[in-house]
Design a protein around this motif. Structure first.
Motif, mmCIF file in Angstrom:
data_model
loop_
_atom_site.group_PDB
_atom_site.id
_atom_site.type_symbol
_atom_site.label_atom_id
_atom_site.label_comp_id
_atom_site.label_asym_id
_atom_site.label_seq_id
_atom_site.Cartn_x
_atom_site.Cartn_y
_atom_site.Cartn_z
ATOM 1 N N GLU B 661 2.185 10.192 6.403
ATOM 2 C CA GLU B 661 2.351 10.542 7.815
ATOM 3 C C GLU B 661 0.969 10.701 8.476
ATOM 4 N N PRO B 662 0.723 9.984 9.582
ATOM 5 C CA PRO B 662 -0.592 10.049 10.235
ATOM 6 C C PRO B 662 -1.044 11.472 10.596
ATOM 7 N N LEU B 663 -0.115 12.358 10.946
ATOM 8 C CA LEU B 663 -0.506 13.733 11.277
ATOM 9 C C LEU B 663 -1.142 14.441 10.080
ATOM 10 N N ASN B 664 -0.888 13.924 8.879
ATOM 11 C CA ASN B 664 -1.442 14.564 7.684
ATOM 12 C C ASN B 664 -2.807 14.008 7.293
#
Lengths: 698, 698
Positions: B661-664
Motif C-alpha cells: 500500500e503506497p501509504l505505507n
C-alpha cells in the motif's frame, strides 16, 4: 508531432438539452403534490433542528476544506490528504463557531464521508467516557477531547471478526513491574480494519486477552500509546500501517498493528468495570453486564435512523432523475407537452414506480421505527436506573433484527435506485456509486447481518415457549409475547379479506404479519424442540423468522406512529403518509408472499389481491413522488449528484462535471506517443491515410 | 520535527497464522472430493482448449505490461496509462506469437480488465466486418485490423440509451457535394458512454438519424474519422473527451462527442444493407432484418458463458476462503484438528453453505445452457441460410430472458460471495470488489434487464394464444409451445411428491417449473386479453413470467445436458453434477416459492419438503465444494485474490499486499505537519504528555 498547445480544456458547446426542461418538469411535479411538503419536513425534524441544520450547512458550504467538487476524480492518496485537512478544519470550526456535538454531527452528516479522525469521536471518546476511572479520564479523556491525543478502537484482528472471544492478542500482567505486556503471537493476531490507525492515531483502545498469573480472562480494553507525540513515529515494538485499498471508505486509513512484547503501565487497563489489583494481578469482576445492552440499542436506533437517510438520499436522486428523464413514446397513453406528443417520463412507467416508490415507503417506515426505538431506549434507561429490566430483552432482540434487516434493505435500496437510473446510474456523478461503496460495510460491521438474526430468533423462541406453556404472566406481556399469545388462541385463523380494498385496512395487513411471524416461530420451535434439529441446521429458517418478526415491528410502528401523529399534521399530509404505510405493508407482503402462503393464513386468491393493491397504491402515490422525497429536505450539497439536483438540471450538470475530468485537461493523451502513434504511423508508411486532410484540425 | 529516514517500508514480522494452515486445509478438502476434478475440467473445456489456455497464460504471466500487482492501488490516470501499455503490447504479442483470435480472447479473459482498445476489437471491427461494402472494407476494415486506425462504436447519447429510435444526432445528406453533415442539435444529443472514444480512438462508428431530402429515415451507422492520424488532435467541428469517473471500468476512456455541422464523405455511410444513391439521396431499403437476430443470440450465448465464469470466479474465492477461515467453536459439533478442538471452518456452517453452494450450481447451470445456446445458434444459422426461420423466434425470446436473468444472477452471486467473505470481502485484495464494479454494467447494457423481459413475455403470450386456439401444428411445436400445450391438457394437475426424496427425481422438479411458467403465462394473457389491462400496467408481472420461463430453460438444459453427457464422464463425476442440477432446481424453487404456491401446483406441505431437500443437498455437496470450484480451473493470475489463492495462504497474502500500500511507503504521513502536529503539540504547551518517553522510538 507538431508542437501545439495541448493544455486546452474541453468545453461543451452552449446548447440546451432536448425538452421538456428539467426545472420546469420538477416544478410541475411539485405543483401537483397532494400535501404540503414543508409541513411534513417540520413534522419529521422539528423547527429547532431545521434551523440548526441550515446554519451549519451555510458554514460548511463556504469552507474550502469541505468542498466536494474534487471528490469523484481523486486517487486514494489525494483523498486521504484532503480528508486530513477536513478533519483539522473541523476541529477549528467547532471551536470557532462554538458548535455543540449535534452541530458537529450535522456537519459530518452533510460532508458525508468518513475520515481519519472519524473513529476518534465515534469510538475512542465514547469508550473512554464509559470505561475509565477518574484518573484515566484525566490522563486520556481530557486531552482526547481537545485532540491533543488522537485515538482509534482496535478490536478486530486479521483472523477474527465476529468471534470476539477468539481474539489472539494478549495482555499479560507482569506482577513485578506492574506493567502489561501486549503481544501479537501469530500473523492472524494482527489488529486489522481499525479506522484511523493506519496513519492518524497516536493512541488506540486495544482489545487484548487479559492474562493474570497464567490465567486467561478473555478480551479486555487497554488504552495504548502507539506513536510518538513529538514526531508521530511508531514506538518501538510496534508494527503499524494502512491495510490498503477497500471497496469504499478509502478516505479512511483503516490500519493494522502488531505488538512485540510491548510494555504499557498498569493505568492503561480501562478499569471502570473489571479491575486488576496492582502487584498481585488479582482480578476483580465487573458488575452486571446488562447495562451495555442499553447502549447497543441506542447505537442500533441510530443505525435505523441512518437507514432512513440512506434510502431517502437514494430515492431523492432516482425519483428526481426519473421525472426529468424521458424514454420512448408510450403509444397507449401518449404524453403531451406544449401540445406536442413527447416521450414519456420514466417515472410514469409502472415498472419504474414499482422499483422506486416502495423505497420511499421504506425510508418513512425507518423514520417511525427509529423514533420509537429512541423513545423506548430512553424509557428503558430510566427503568434500568430504577432496577427494572423488563423492557430490555425485547428491545435488544428487536434491535438486532432491525439492524440486520434495515441495513440490508438500505444497501438493496441504494443499488435498486442506482440501477433505476439506467446507464447514468453507473457514472460517479450520479452520487449513488460512491454512496453504495461507503454504505456497504454496514451489513457486516456492528454485528454481521446473518449472525444477528440468531439473537432475534433465540428470543422469539424463548418467548414462544413461555407463552405456549402459559408461563407468561399477563403483566409481563409485551409486544412479542402479545402477538404470539393471540396467535395461539386461534392458530388456524384465515385472512378475512374478500377483495383488494380490504387490505387498505391497516389492521388486516398487520394481522397477516402477526400471524406469519408467530406461525413461523412456532414451526421453528417445533423443529428444534420436537424434531431435535440442531441450531446450525436451522440457521436458514432462523434468518427468515427474524425477518418476519422485524418486518412486523416496522409495519406496526409505522401504523401506530401515524395514529399518534393525527394531532400534529393536516389530513392531506396524513393521507400521504397513510399511503406510504399501506404501500410499505403491501409491497413487503408481496415480496415475502411465500411465507404468508405457507402459513396458510393467506390464500392464492388473496395473494392476487395484494398484487393488485400494490399496483393501485403505486398510482395513488405517483403524484406525490417528488414531494415525498423533497420532504426529507436533503440539500444539493449533501446529495452531490448530477442526477438528483433540486432544480432538475441533470444534463447541464453531467456535462459540467465531465469537463472537470482530469483526462480532459489535455487534448491529446500522454499515452499517444508511446502506445498509439507507432501503430497509426505504420499505416502512413504503407501509404494509407486516404481520408487524412479531409477535415481541418483544431 | 527531528530529521529521520521517513522512507522506511512497513514489514510484517515473520510469523505464521494461527492454524490449521490454509494449504493443509485445502489439501485435505481436495482429498475428500468424491470425483476426479481434472476429468470434470476436461469435460467442460476439452484438452485442446486447455493446452491453448496454458500456453497463453504462461506468456502473459511473464509480461510486465500484463502484471496485475499494482492494480488495486492506482488512481484513474495511472490505470488508464497502464491500460494503454497493455493494449499496445497486446497488439505486438498477437503478432509475435502468431495468436489466433481465440488466443487473444484468452489473454484478455485472463487479464480481466477492459482497456481503451477493447471496443475496437469488440464492436468496431465486427461492425465493419458485417456492415460494409467491399470498398469500405478496403478503406476502413483493413487498416483497422492492423490497428492503423483505432475505432469505437458511438450509439448511446446523453439523453437516450434504451430507446435507439429516439437518438438525436443527425446525418443530413447534401446532394450537391455528395457529403453527409453530422450534427448534434442539443446538449442531450451528445454521444455518451462510448468506450475508447474519450482518448484512444481516431475513428468512430456513429449512429445518426439519416436525413435525405428533408425526410428522416431514423438511425443508421457511419464510419467517421474524429482525430488526426498525424498527431491525434480532434478534428475541427468536433468536441470530444472522457465522460469522467465511473463506478467501475475506470481503465476505459468512455467518451462523449458532439458534432458541429461536421462533413463526411458519402463513403462513410455503411452501405452493406441500406444504401443512399449518390447525388439524388434516394434511399434503398435493406433486405430482411431478421438475420441480425441470429447475431444477437450468439452475443447472448456468450454472455451466459461469461456468467458461468463470473459465478465460478466469485465462488472459487469465497469457497476456498471459507474452508480456510475459522470462526467460533461449534459446541454441538466441535471440530478436531491434530487431536485438539479448534474453531469451525465457516464452510461447515449451514447458513454459509446455503449462501454459497447454490452459486456453484448456478455456474454449472450457465455452462450447460450456454453450450446448448451455442449449439442452437449454429443450427439456426444453418437453417436460416437455407431459408428456414423456425428456430429463430424461440431462440431469440429465450436469449432475451437468459441475458436478463443470468446477468442479474451473476451480479447477485458476486455480491453474495463478497459478503460471505465477511470483513475481508470488503478489502480490494479479495478481488471481488473491483470484479463487482466492472461486471455491474452487464445488467444495463446490451438491453436493460427489465426491458428485455418484455421481449420474452411477448413471445410467450403469442405462443400461448396460438396453442390455446389449437393453431399450433404439431410439426411446429417447439420447447415453449410444447410445455404450454402439456399444461393446457391438465391445468389443474398437482405435484405428486409425498416426501422430500420424491423431488430427487429431476422430472418431478422439471414438471413443477413447467407448470409454474405455463400457468403464469396463462394468467398474464387472461389479464391482458380478457380483463383489458394495459401492457404498461402488467410489466411487473411480465418480468416474473419471463423469469419463470427462463429458469425452466436453465433447469431443463442442465438436466438434458447431463443425460447427453453420460458417455463422456465417469459415474462419480456424473453424480457430483447431478447433485448440482438438483441443488440448482431445489434452491431456485425455494427462492421463487410464492409462484409455485400461487399456481397451486405445490402445496404448503410440499414447500416444506423442498426446503428440507435443499438442506439435504447442501450436506451432500459439501465434501465436493472445493473440488467443484477447482474444476473451473481458474488460475491465481486470473483471480488476483488474497482470499482465493489455490494454496490457501490467505493471511500471508493479505499482509504481503498490505505492505505494498503506497501509504505505507512512509513511516509518518505527509499530512502530519499540517493536520496533526498543531493539535498534538498544543498539548505539549499545556504540559501534558505524561506518557511520553515511556517507550523508546523506532
Amino acid at each position: 508531432m507538431a508542437t501545439f498547445n495541448n493544455n486546452v480544456p474541453t468545453k461543451f458547446p452552449k446548447l440546451d438539452p432536448k425538452g421538456p426542461a428539467g426545472d420546469i418538469v420538477l416544478a410541475a411535479e411539485r405543483a401537483k403534490a397532494t400535501f404540503n411538503t414543508q409541513e411534513l419536513t417540520k413534522f419529521m425534524y422539528g423547527e429547532e433542528w431545521l434551523d440548526r441544520f441550515s446554519r451549519v450547512l451555510e458554514v460548511i458550504e463556504n469552507e474550502p476544506a469541505f468542498d466536494k467538487s474534487n471528490r469523484y476524480y481523486q486517487g486514494r492518496n489525494e483523498r486521504v490528504a484532503d480528508a486530513f485537512k477536513k478533519d483539522k478544519r473541523m476541529v477549528e470550526l467547532a471551536r470557532e463557531k462554538k458548535w455543540t456535538d449535534v452541530d458537529s454531527q450535522i456537519a459530518n452528516f452533510l460532508y458525508d464521508q468518513s475520515s481519519p479522525f472519524s473513529l476518534h469521536s465515534g469510538m475512542f471518546l465514547p469508550t473512554l467516557k464509559n470505561q475509565t476511572t477518574d484518573e484515566q479520564k484525566k490522563l486520556f479523556l481530557e486531552p482526547a477531547v481537545k485532540h491533543q491525543i488522537i485515538g482509534c478502537y482496535a478490536q478486530t484482528e486479521l483472523g477474527h471478526g465476529s468471534n470476539v472471544q477468539g481474539l489472539e492478542t494478549t495482555a499479560t500482567y507482569i506482577n513485578e513491574t506492574n506493567e502489561f505486556e501486549i503481544h501479537s503471537p501469530t500473523l492472524t493476531s494482527s489488529k486489522w480494519w481499525i479506522g484511523g490507525l493506519g496513519k492518524a492515531a497516536n493512541h488506540a483502545i486495544v482489545m487484548a486477552r487479559l492474562i493474570l498469573n497464567g490465567k486467561d480472562f478473555g478480551p479486555h480494553p487497554f488504552c495504548v500509546q502507539i506513536r510518538s507525540l513529538e514526531d508521530h513515529r511508531p514506538l518501538e515494538g510496534i508494527t503499524v500501517g494502512d491495510i490498503g485499498p477497500k471497496f469504499g471508505f478509502n478516505t479512511v486509513d483503516n490500519g493494522f498493528i502488531m505488538f512485540d512484547h510491548y510494555r504499557i503501565p498498569h493505568v492503561s487497563f480501562l478499569a471502570r468495570y473489571a479491575q486488576v489489583k496492582q502487584g498481585t494481578g488479582e482480578y476483580v469482576r465487573p458488575p452486571n453486564a446488562k447495562l451495555s445492552y442499553g447502549t447497543m440499542v441506542f447505537v442500533r436506533a441510530n443505525i435505523v435512523m441512518g437507514v432512513r437517510f440512506a434510502l431517502a438520499k437514494a430515492a431523492t436522486i432516482a425519483i428526481r432523475y426519473s421525472a426529468v428523464r424521458n424514454q420512448f413514446v408510450d403509444a397507449a397513453n401518449p404524453r403531451k407537452w406544449e401540445n406536442k406528443v413527447v416521450e414519456t417520463a420514466v417515472l410514469d412507467y409502472t415498472m419504474q414506480q414499482y422499483r422506486m416508490l416502495p423505497i420511499i415507503a421504506q425510508a418513512y417506515a425507518c423514520f417511525f421505527t427509529g423514533r420509537e426505538m429512541l423513545r423506548l431506549y430512553n424509557e428503558n434507561q430510566t427503568n434500568m436506573n430504577a432496577g427494572n429490566f423488563t423492557l430490555l430483552a425485547d428491545l435488544h432482540a428487536s434491535s438486532s433484527g432491525l439492524k440486520s434487516l434495515c441495513t440490508t434493505m438500505a444497501v438493496q435500496g441504494i443499488e435498486d435506485c442506482r440501477r433505476a437510473c439506467g446507464g447514468h446510474g453507473y457514472s460517479m456523478f450520479s452520487g449513488l456509486g460512491s454512496f453504495y461503496q461507503d454504505y456497504l460495510p454496514n451489513v457486516t460491521w456492528e454485528g454481521d447481518n446473518y449472525v444477528l438474526t440468531q439473537q432475534t430468533a433465540r428470543y422469539l423462541g424463548k418467548q414462544f415457549r413461555s407463552v405456549a406453556a402459559n408461563k407468561t404472566k399477563e403483566s409481563d406481556m409485551n409486544f412479542t409475547s402479545g402477538y404470539l399469545y393471540e396467535y395461539l388462541q386461534n392458530p388456524n385463523s384465515k385472512c378475512p379479506a374478500v377483495e383488494a380494498a380490504d387490505f387498505m385496512n391497516p389492521e388486516v395487513l398487520l394481522n397477516a404479519f402477526r400471524f406469519r411471524a408467530a406461525s413461523m416461530t412456532q414451526k421453528l420451535v417445533h423443529q428444534l424442540d420436537d424434531q431435535g434439529k440442531s441450531w446450525n441446521s436451522m440457521t436458514v429458517e432462523i434468518a427468515r423468522v427474524s425477518k418476519a418478526h422485524t418486518q412486523l415491528v416496522l409495519l406496526s410502528n409505522f401504523i401506530s406512529g401515524l395514529q399518534a401523529a393525527r394531532s400534529e399534521v393536516s389530513s392531506s399530509t396524513m393521507q400521504a403518509l397513510r399511503n406510504m404505510a399501506l404501500l410499505f405493508g403491501s409491497h413487503t407482503l408481496e415480496q415475502e408472499l411465500a411465507d404468508f402462503l405457507v402459513s396458510q393464513y393467506l390464500s392464492p386468491d388473496q395473494a392476487g389481491m395484494v398484487k393488485d393493491l400494490t399496483l393501485d397504491l403505486l398510482s395513488k402515490v405517483r403524484p406525490d413522488a417528488v414531494a415525498l422525497v423533497d420532504a426529507f429536505a436533503l440539500p444539493d450539497y449533501y446529495l452531490h449528484s448530477a442526477l438528483g439536483r433540486y432544480d432538475g438540471k441533470v444534463y447541464e450538470s453531467m456535462t459540467e462535471m465531465a469537463e472537470q475530468e482530469p483526462l480532459n485537461h489535455k487534448l491529446v493523451t500522454d499515452s499517444y506517443e508511446e502506445c498509439i502513434k507507432p501503430l497509426v504511423h505504420a499505416g502512413k508508411a504503407e501509404g494509407r491515410w486516404k481520408g487524412e486532410g479531409m477535415q481541418a484540425k483544431l
